[in-house]
Design a protein around this motif. Structure first.
Motif, PDB file in Angstrom:
ATOM      1  N   HIS A 448       0.838  -1.206   0.000  1.00 39.05           N
ATOM      2  CA  HIS A 448       0.000   0.000   0.000  1.00 39.05           C
ATOM      3  C   HIS A 448       0.874   1.259   0.000  1.00 39.05           C
ATOM      4  N   LEU A 449       1.864   1.278   0.880  1.00 36.17           N
ATOM      5  CA  LEU A 449       2.710   2.462   0.992  1.00 36.17           C
ATOM      6  C   LEU A 449       3.534   2.684  -0.272  1.00 36.17           C
ATOM      7  N   ALA A 450       4.010   1.604  -0.880  1.00 40.14           N
ATOM      8  CA  ALA A 450       4.781   1.747  -2.122  1.00 40.14           C
ATOM      9  C   ALA A 450       3.921   2.383  -3.211  1.00 40.14           C
ATOM     10  N   LEU A 451       2.679   1.952  -3.321  1.00 39.17           N
ATOM     11  CA  LEU A 451       1.765   2.527  -4.303  1.00 39.17           C
ATOM     12  C   LEU A 451       1.466   3.989  -3.960  1.00 39.17           C
ATOM     13  N   PHE A 452       1.161   4.236  -2.699  1.00 39.11           N
ATOM     14  CA  PHE A 452       0.810   5.576  -2.257  1.00 39.11           C
ATOM     15  C   PHE A 452       1.956   6.556  -2.514  1.00 39.11           C
ATOM     16  N   SER A 453       3.156   6.185  -2.092  1.00 36.64           N
ATOM     17  CA  SER A 453       4.297   7.101  -2.212  1.00 36.64           C
ATOM     18  C   SER A 453       4.707   7.293  -3.665  1.00 36.64           C
ATOM     19  N   GLU A 454       4.556   6.269  -4.503  1.00 35.13           N
ATOM     20  CA  GLU A 454       4.894   6.450  -5.911  1.00 35.13           C
ATOM     21  C   GLU A 454       3.935   7.438  -6.574  1.00 35.13           C
ATOM     22  N   CYS A 455       2.661   7.379  -6.204  1.00 36.47           N
ATOM     23  CA  CYS A 455       1.706   8.360  -6.728  1.00 36.47           C
ATOM     24  C   CYS A 455       2.121   9.768  -6.324  1.00 36.47           C
ATOM     25  N   TYR A 456       2.521   9.930  -5.075  1.00 37.24           N
ATOM     26  CA  TYR A 456       2.864  11.267  -4.606  1.00 37.24           C
ATOM     27  C   TYR A 456       4.177  11.772  -5.181  1.00 37.24           C
ATOM     28  N   GLU A 457       5.108  10.887  -5.457  1.00 36.33           N
ATOM     29  CA  GLU A 457       6.343  11.341  -6.115  1.00 36.33           C
ATOM     30  C   GLU A 457       6.024  11.899  -7.499  1.00 36.33           C
ATOM     31  N   LEU A 458       5.070  11.281  -8.178  1.00 35.01           N
ATOM     32  CA  LEU A 458       4.594  11.827  -9.456  1.00 35.01           C
ATOM     33  C   LEU A 458       3.945  13.191  -9.244  1.00 35.01           C
ATOM     34  N   ASN A 459       3.099  13.280  -8.210  1.00 38.59           N
ATOM     35  CA  ASN A 459       2.389  14.528  -7.940  1.00 38.59           C
ATOM     36  C   ASN A 459       3.340  15.653  -7.548  1.00 38.59           C
ATOM     37  N   PHE A 460       4.392  15.313  -6.804  1.00 44.33           N
ATOM     38  CA  PHE A 460       5.355  16.339  -6.389  1.00 44.33           C
ATOM     39  C   PHE A 460       5.970  17.049  -7.601  1.00 44.33           C
ATOM     40  N   LYS A 461       6.103  16.341  -8.705  1.00 45.35           N
ATOM     41  CA  LYS A 461       6.691  16.923  -9.910  1.00 45.35           C
ATOM     42  C   LYS A 461       5.668  17.711 -10.729  1.00 45.35           C
TER      43      LYS A 461
END
Length: 516
Positions: A448-461
């Motif tokens: 869950h966290l891997a999916l969540f954080s990967e989405c946010y790394e995209l969003n941060f950009k």
């Protein structure tokens, strides 16, 4: 003639919680303002992220949430005068409440801090959601005045279900009646009865969409929000609009609301619908000609710079030809061209099985087994037509398995190769009595966290680019945009630290699991 602040004595005062009473210029400002917790300093929240709404000399809000404007127009259409009804801000309440007050009606989208997107922020950021904190503070002031003046307090809005499910909170906050649903049919008679001396009724639950009773708004709505449609009917277990079938407002009513906003000086507006591309449809038979006709009329009706759209469904997008989507995109290009004209698309999961179990209507005329391919097709058509997709996914849907998370993670990686942002949120049942539990950080596994954080790394950009572009099109000053960008970089660092801390706690928990 509007009464002066010295003589205004409204018998009915309407007010929204402080997060819905901010002077937001574009929709993303409003979204982020209502998702903040007390981990954000109060001064920053009240003066930058959610600056106070200006008022006239009498204390009336220059703009107010569309729901309150609908209540105001319904009461005026029912015979009350401009002097009888005042739409206040939390800051002007004390000036407008007094012995002349008979009813104070309160609106909140998330009064007890239980909304799905907001609870996700709460679990990651800590602190108390400002939606709940500011609502509680405002209700305390209202309840204090109620003890002195003896008026009736009615609570409603999109978050009314939270009050209805928590009688203790309702009593603690001094609420006499909780009104769930649209106001126009039953609401005016309810207010009339109270003004005539009647007792506050039991909780009210309006099941209809009140389409035939809607009156044009009489003042600006927050962010220039315009209703295109009401209801949805998709049956999603996490959405309060899911039970009501979608109905569409007539074009002349939408144009009247648009002109009310333009007359108040607004140049950027927001179209409100649970599925923008379904305007004018009958069931799942789309009517793109009706939508294009409406957009053409809106472009001619007022000198506006920018219209944002909100939600759209995968099943609607894929039924439209690329040429139709391109024409709709052309008609949405107003005075200030927008490179990131975004639309929120609820993907929720790569699993059609989960979609069918938790919101079968989202599938439209398509099979559950085709869901992931439909999402890919919708993404491609939106991008090719000039739209910027803002996808959402839901973690913790009832029935979710590790295989579902793995499939959703693969789909997210595919979607992220093109223009988009992806917001993961935690499942919260939308209706009281739903046996499915809400999902929290305590329920997260490493996947869950891997999916969540990967989405946010995209969003941060990509979110900073989207935010800057939308604010520019909405007429926000360069200085204010720059301050938001600086604050955003600080938020990125904080979120990454939270991900690291949570990863450590999840690893420790999973290491102990075999020995439990």
């Amino acid at each position: 003639m509007t009464q002066s602040s010295q003589t205004l004595r409204p018998s009915v005062v309407l007010v929204a919680d402080r997060t819905l009473s901010g002077n937001y210029r574009v929709l993303f400002e409003g979204i982020f303002g209502t998702m903040q917790t007390t981990s954000t300093p109060r001064f920053m929240m009240r003066h930058l992220l959610s600056p106070p709404m200006p008022t006239d000399a009498a204390g009336r809000a220059k703009a107010a949430p569309l729901g309150l404007r609908r209540v105001e127009s319904a009461l005026r259409a029912h015979g009350l005068t401009e002097a009888d009804v005042a739409v206040a801000t939390p800051e002007t309440l004390s000036r407008l409440m007094g012995p002349w007050t008979k009813v104070v009606a309160v609106s909140s989208s998330d009064p007890l801090g239980q909304a799905m997107s907001n609870t996700t922020t709460h679990w990651f950021c800590g602190g108390e959601l400002y939606t709940a904190k500011f609502t509680a503070e405002m209700m305390h002031r209202i309840n204090t005045a109620k003890q002195q003046y003896g008026f009736t307090v009615i609570a409603g809005g999109a978050g009314a279900w939270q009050w209805a499910a928590d009688p203790a909170a309702t009593q603690r906050q001094g609420i006499d009646t909780v009104f769930e649903g649209y106001f126009e049919s039953a609401g005016p008679a309810l207010i009339e009865s109270i003004l005539a001396g009647g007792a506050p009724p039991a909780p009210v639950s309006e099941q209809g969409t009140c389409l035939d009773a809607i009156a044009p708004i009489r003042g600006a709505s927050l962010m220039g929000a315009l209703e295109l449609s009401r209801g949805c009917g998709n049956g999603c277990t996490f959405c309060t609009s899911s039970a009501k079938a979608m109905v569409h407002l007539p074009q002349d009513l939408i144009l009247a609301d648009l002109e009310a906003n333009a007359a108040a000086g607004l140049r950027a507006v927001v179209s409100g619908s649970e599925d923008f591309f379904r305007y004018g449809a009958r069931g799942w038979k789309l009517n793109p000609a009706a939508l294009c006709q409406l957009l053409e009329a809106m472009r001619k009706a007022a000198d506006l710079s920018f219209m944002q759209i909100d939600h759209a469904n995968v099943a609607s997008i894929v039924q439209l030809e690329k040429s139709e989507l391109k024409e709709i995109r052309r008609l949405l290009t107003w005075g200030r061209p927008c490179e990131y004209l975004w639309v929120n698309v609820g993907v929720e999961s790569a699993s059609g099985r989960l979609i069918g179990a938790n919101g079968a209507g989202k599938l439209g005329p398509f099979a559950a087994g085709d869901w992931a391919d439909l999402v890919r097709l919708a993404a491609a058509r939106l991008r090719e037509s000039g739209f910027f997709p803002v996808f959402s996914i839901v973690l913790g849907l009832p029935g979710e398995t590790p295989d579902d998370i793995a499939a959703t993670h693969r789909l997210v990686r595919e979607l992220s190769t093109g223009p988009c942002v992806i917001f993961p949120v935690f499942y919260v049942p939308a209706m009281s009595g739903d046996p499915a539990p809400e999902f929290t950080t305590a329920d997260m596994r490493a996947d869950h966290l891997a999916l969540f954080s990967e989405c946010y790394e995209l969003n941060f950009k990509r979110v900073p680019l989207l935010f800057w572009d939308n604010q520019r099109a909405g007429g926000v000053s360069w200085l204010r945009r720059s301050v938001y960008q600086t604050l955003g970089r600080g938020e990125v660092m904080l979120w990454r630290r939270r991900f690291a801390r949570l990863a450590g706690s999840i690893a420790a928990k999973e290491a102990k699991a075999p020995h439990a």
